[in-house]
Design a protein around this motif. Structure first.
Motif, mmCIF file in Angstrom:
data_model
loop_
_atom_site.group_PDB
_atom_site.id
_atom_site.type_symbol
_atom_site.label_atom_id
_atom_site.label_comp_id
_atom_site.label_asym_id
_atom_site.label_seq_id
_atom_site.Cartn_x
_atom_site.Cartn_y
_atom_site.Cartn_z
ATOM 1 N N LEU A 433 0.854 -1.006 -0.219
ATOM 2 C CA LEU A 433 0.109 -0.065 0.028
ATOM 3 C C LEU A 433 0.876 1.301 0.065
ATOM 4 O O LEU A 433 0.531 2.390 -0.610
ATOM 5 N N LEU A 434 2.051 0.890 0.481
ATOM 6 C CA LEU A 434 2.913 2.350 0.638
ATOM 7 C C LEU A 434 3.909 2.288 -0.741
ATOM 8 O O LEU A 434 4.695 3.228 -1.114
ATOM 9 N N GLY A 435 3.602 1.519 -1.681
ATOM 10 C CA GLY A 435 4.205 1.708 -3.117
ATOM 11 C C GLY A 435 5.470 1.057 -3.065
ATOM 12 O O GLY A 435 6.387 1.151 -3.980
ATOM 13 N N ALA A 436 5.939 0.176 -2.022
ATOM 14 C CA ALA A 436 7.291 -0.318 -1.856
ATOM 15 C C ALA A 436 7.253 -1.897 -2.044
ATOM 16 O O ALA A 436 8.286 -2.577 -1.394
ATOM 17 N N GLY A 437 6.383 -2.513 -2.521
ATOM 18 C CA GLY A 437 6.356 -3.967 -2.732
ATOM 19 C C GLY A 437 5.257 -4.433 -3.613
ATOM 20 O O GLY A 437 4.499 -3.707 -4.245
ATOM 21 N N ILE A 438 5.318 -5.651 -3.735
ATOM 22 C CA ILE A 438 4.421 -6.220 -4.971
ATOM 23 C C ILE A 438 3.585 -7.433 -4.290
ATOM 24 O O ILE A 438 4.123 -8.160 -3.389
ATOM 25 N N ILE A 439 2.535 -7.648 -4.584
ATOM 26 C CA ILE A 439 1.883 -9.050 -4.294
ATOM 27 C C ILE A 439 1.598 -10.080 -5.276
ATOM 28 O O ILE A 439 1.233 -9.646 -6.302
ATOM 29 N N GLU A 440 2.123 -11.119 -4.919
ATOM 30 C CA GLU A 440 1.961 -12.311 -6.230
ATOM 31 C C GLU A 440 0.367 -12.728 -6.185
ATOM 32 O O GLU A 440 -0.253 -12.549 -7.430
ATOM 33 N N LYS A 441 -0.132 -13.116 -4.929
ATOM 34 C CA LYS A 441 -1.540 -13.813 -4.914
ATOM 35 C C LYS A 441 -2.288 -12.738 -4.522
ATOM 36 O O LYS A 441 -2.636 -12.420 -3.329
ATOM 37 N N THR A 442 -2.837 -11.811 -5.218
ATOM 38 C CA THR A 442 -3.741 -10.616 -5.139
ATOM 39 C C THR A 442 -5.021 -10.949 -4.514
ATOM 40 O O THR A 442 -5.489 -10.076 -3.523
ATOM 41 N N GLU A 443 -5.672 -12.102 -4.663
ATOM 42 C CA GLU A 443 -6.734 -12.431 -3.829
ATOM 43 C C GLU A 443 -6.628 -12.730 -2.477
ATOM 44 O O GLU A 443 -7.700 -12.442 -1.655
ATOM 45 N N ALA A 444 -5.549 -13.277 -2.169
ATOM 46 C CA ALA A 444 -5.120 -13.297 -0.666
ATOM 47 C C ALA A 444 -5.160 -12.089 0.187
ATOM 48 O O ALA A 444 -5.446 -12.151 1.283
ATOM 49 N N ALA A 445 -4.844 -10.955 -0.454
ATOM 50 C CA ALA A 445 -4.778 -9.675 0.066
ATOM 51 C C ALA A 445 -6.238 -8.895 0.203
ATOM 52 O O ALA A 445 -6.439 -7.934 0.870
ATOM 53 N N ASP A 446 -6.986 -9.543 -0.847
ATOM 54 C CA ASP A 446 -8.427 -8.862 -0.925
ATOM 55 C C ASP A 446 -9.286 -9.436 -0.020
ATOM 56 O O ASP A 446 -10.416 -9.989 -0.228
ATOM 57 N N LEU A 447 -9.326 -8.957 1.472
ATOM 58 C CA LEU A 447 -9.914 -9.577 2.548
ATOM 59 C C LEU A 447 -11.456 -9.044 2.465
ATOM 60 O O LEU A 447 -12.410 -9.769 3.060
ATOM 61 N N CYS A 448 -11.570 -7.753 2.169
ATOM 62 C CA CYS A 448 -12.952 -7.237 1.795
ATOM 63 C C CYS A 448 -13.945 -7.994 0.755
ATOM 64 O O CYS A 448 -14.839 -7.855 0.769
ATOM 65 N N GLU A 449 -13.090 -8.576 -0.180
ATOM 66 C CA GLU A 449 -13.794 -9.430 -1.368
ATOM 67 C C GLU A 449 -14.577 -8.397 -2.093
ATOM 68 O O GLU A 449 -15.574 -8.576 -2.516
ATOM 69 N N ASP A 450 -13.976 -7.068 -2.416
ATOM 70 C CA ASP A 450 -14.607 -6.028 -3.221
ATOM 71 C C ASP A 450 -13.701 -5.983 -4.681
ATOM 72 O O ASP A 450 -14.201 -4.831 -5.181
ATOM 73 N N ARG A 451 -12.589 -6.801 -4.803
ATOM 74 C CA ARG A 451 -11.918 -6.691 -6.029
ATOM 75 C C ARG A 451 -11.004 -5.541 -6.200
ATOM 76 O O ARG A 451 -10.413 -5.127 -6.983
ATOM 77 N N ILE A 452 -10.753 -5.022 -4.789
ATOM 78 C CA ILE A 452 -10.034 -3.888 -4.855
ATOM 79 C C ILE A 452 -8.897 -3.770 -3.513
ATOM 80 O O ILE A 452 -9.436 -4.283 -2.572
ATOM 81 N N ILE A 453 -7.802 -3.989 -3.635
ATOM 82 C CA ILE A 453 -6.755 -3.847 -2.499
ATOM 83 C C ILE A 453 -6.436 -2.554 -1.961
ATOM 84 O O ILE A 453 -5.789 -1.903 -2.600
ATOM 85 N N ASP A 454 -6.956 -2.394 -0.763
ATOM 86 C CA ASP A 454 -6.807 -1.075 -0.216
ATOM 87 C C ASP A 454 -6.764 -1.051 1.247
ATOM 88 O O ASP A 454 -6.411 -2.121 2.041
ATOM 89 N N ILE A 455 -6.780 0.215 1.998
ATOM 90 C CA ILE A 455 -6.670 0.306 3.398
ATOM 91 C C ILE A 455 -7.627 -0.634 4.250
ATOM 92 O O ILE A 455 -7.391 -1.037 5.365
ATOM 93 N N TYR A 456 -8.699 -0.775 3.626
ATOM 94 C CA TYR A 456 -9.666 -1.769 4.278
ATOM 95 C C TYR A 456 -9.165 -3.008 4.578
ATOM 96 O O TYR A 456 -9.503 -3.726 5.691
ATOM 97 N N ASP A 457 -8.628 -3.441 3.728
ATOM 98 C CA ASP A 457 -8.035 -4.908 3.579
ATOM 99 C C ASP A 457 -6.951 -5.007 4.689
ATOM 100 O O ASP A 457 -6.850 -5.828 5.424
#
Length: 468
Positions: A433-457
């Protein structure tokens, strides 16, 4: 299939404990964090827009539920046994998100906290957890949430006969509720009670003034107790915005000089009223009652005069004096009613309230105005009318970076893809989120299940680890 990702650079130093608050980009951008904004209750209620109730769900109650479960179920009562007892499906995050997508800015969640209650009025941890889950979904969908003690089996009706014990129960329950939710942001509001504060056994509104002062005094005392308990409960509660139940939530009775708003050191309160007038249309279905005759239509000149007079009463009595008003319930049945009249009534009440800065919250139950199975308003023309009143416009999808969604099953929260969920995943998500890394499995980071990875996750992952 592709996965949408929005990576937002957050110009903020986040503490190693991850317990700090996060910056906002708009009035609802940090709905799920723990911050309390320096805004007035009037500003907060205005930001709510228009709302909807999750009715006949978490407030469903009755001894018969346990009897049915013993006979036809597994004999072990669960929160879902109550949740579905009055006809609701088990609530899902998609149902809640659908409310946001249809244009609602606040969801009122009536609760019967006495379901599964233990000795000494100890609220069930399982029931509390289910309320938390639904509240989290609402706030994650960037809506406000209101929770209360609803009818709850009717024990509030015993206040005049057994005041000390009822007050002990009321105080004990609100002490637990306030403590459980004390760290939530100002997107969560507490409501003192539903519409049971006011007792005909003490004062009959149609039979003179005997007992009137005593009944009002008891209502005022209960509401003051509510404020005192919440304000002394720690966390964000000393500054939480509170909703005070009017006398039987009636417009005229709440505008009576005998009704008093509590003393509040924070000065952060709104008053709650309900609107079901005329009762022959707004309450009765297709059969008359002793106190009213059923009506199938609404919309005469006299109907509009009554509506505007009532709304002016609340505006003059509260809004113009700096006290916000939330119409916690308004609505009408559809059975025995002309569909055009239903649409006209609901639209007109919403407009009359909203134009006077009152926040209208539609009463909706399973099979009612909001279709829980399809996660949309049952009457799309009504939805259009309500959106025009509030100015809501569906958000257009952004142009995101896309990556191909992986095929294997994904462990939710396993951001660094090491097969487990721990603080290392929290660090990885923060860096992304700080722009200093990448995520390989994006679905694992989408805890809100809204197809967006953001502060809420990030917030939900933090809560998941704390609970673990």
């Amino acid at each position: 299939m592709h996965k949408q990702i929005i990576s937002t650079a957050l110009s903020v130093v986040i503490s190693a404990s991850f317990l700090g608050s996060f910056p906002r980009t708009d009035s609802r951008s940090a709905a799920a964090d723990t911050a309390m904004r320096e805004i007035t209750t009037m500003e907060l209620v205005k930001d709510m827009g228009i709302g909807i109730n999750l009715g006949n769900t978490l407030e469903a109650c009755g001894d018969w539920i346990a009897d049915v479960d013993r006979q036809w179920g597994d004999g072990v009562l669960s929160p879902q046994d109550y949740e579905t007892a009055w006809g609701s499906p088990v609530i899902t995050q998609q149902m809640i998100q659908g409310m946001a997508d249809e244009g609602f800015g606040v969801v009122r969640v009536p609760v019967a906290w006495s379901n599964l209650i233990g000795e000494g009025y100890k609220i069930s941890p399982e029931y509390d957890a289910r309320v938390h889950e639904i509240v989290d979904w609402i706030i994650c969908a960037k809506m406000y949430c209101i929770i209360n003690i609803h009818w709850d089996g009717g024990w509030v009706n015993s206040f005049p006969d057994n005041k000390d014990e009822c007050m002990r129960r009321y105080e004990t329950m609100w002490t637990q509720i306030a403590d459980s939710f004390k760290d939530y942001s100002d997107y969560l509001m507490f409501e003192s009670q539903n519409e049971e504060l006011g007792w005909e056994k003490v004062w009959n509104p149609w039979g003179g003034t005997e007992g009137k002062a005593e009944s009002y005094a008891l209502v005022n005392e209960i509401n003051q107790k509510f404020v005192d308990v919440v304000r002394s409960s720690g966390g964000n509660n000393p500054k939480r915005h509170l909703l005070i139940s009017g006398y039987n939530t009636g417009f005229d009775r709440t505008c009576d000089p005998l009704f008093k708003m509590p003393d509040d050191p924070a000065g952060r309160m709104a008053v709650s009223v309900h609107y079901y007038s005329p009762p022959g249309f707004a309450i009765l279905e297709d059969e008359d009652a002793e106190w009213a005759k059923t009506r199938s239509t609404w919309g005469t000149d006299e109907d509009f005069r009554e509506l505007n007079s009532n709304m002016d009463m609340m505006k003059n009595g509260y809004i113009d004096k700096g006290i916000p008003v939330i119409i916690g319930e308004y609505g009408c049945p559809t059975k025995g009613k002309e569909p055009d009249s239903v649409r006209l009534f609901l639209t007109s009440v919403c407009r009359a309230a909203y134009e006077r800065q009152l926040c209208p919250v539609l009463w909706s139950t399973p099979g009612g105005h909001y279709d829980r199975d399809n996660c949309r308003m049952a009457d799309q023309e009504l939805k259009k009318n309500l959106n025009e009143i509030s100015g809501f416009k569906p958000q257009q999808p952004t142009e995101p970076t896309t990556v191909t969604e992986p095929e294997p099953q994904v462990l939710s929260g396993d951001v660094n893809n090491d097969g487990s969920v721990n603080v290392a995943d929290l660090v990885a998500l923060q860096q992304f989120l700080l722009g200093a890394g990448i995520i390989e499995k994006t679905e694992a980071a989408d805890l809100c299940e809204d197809r967006i990875i953001d502060i809420y996750d990030l917030i939900l992952l933090r809560r998941l680890l704390i609970k673990a």
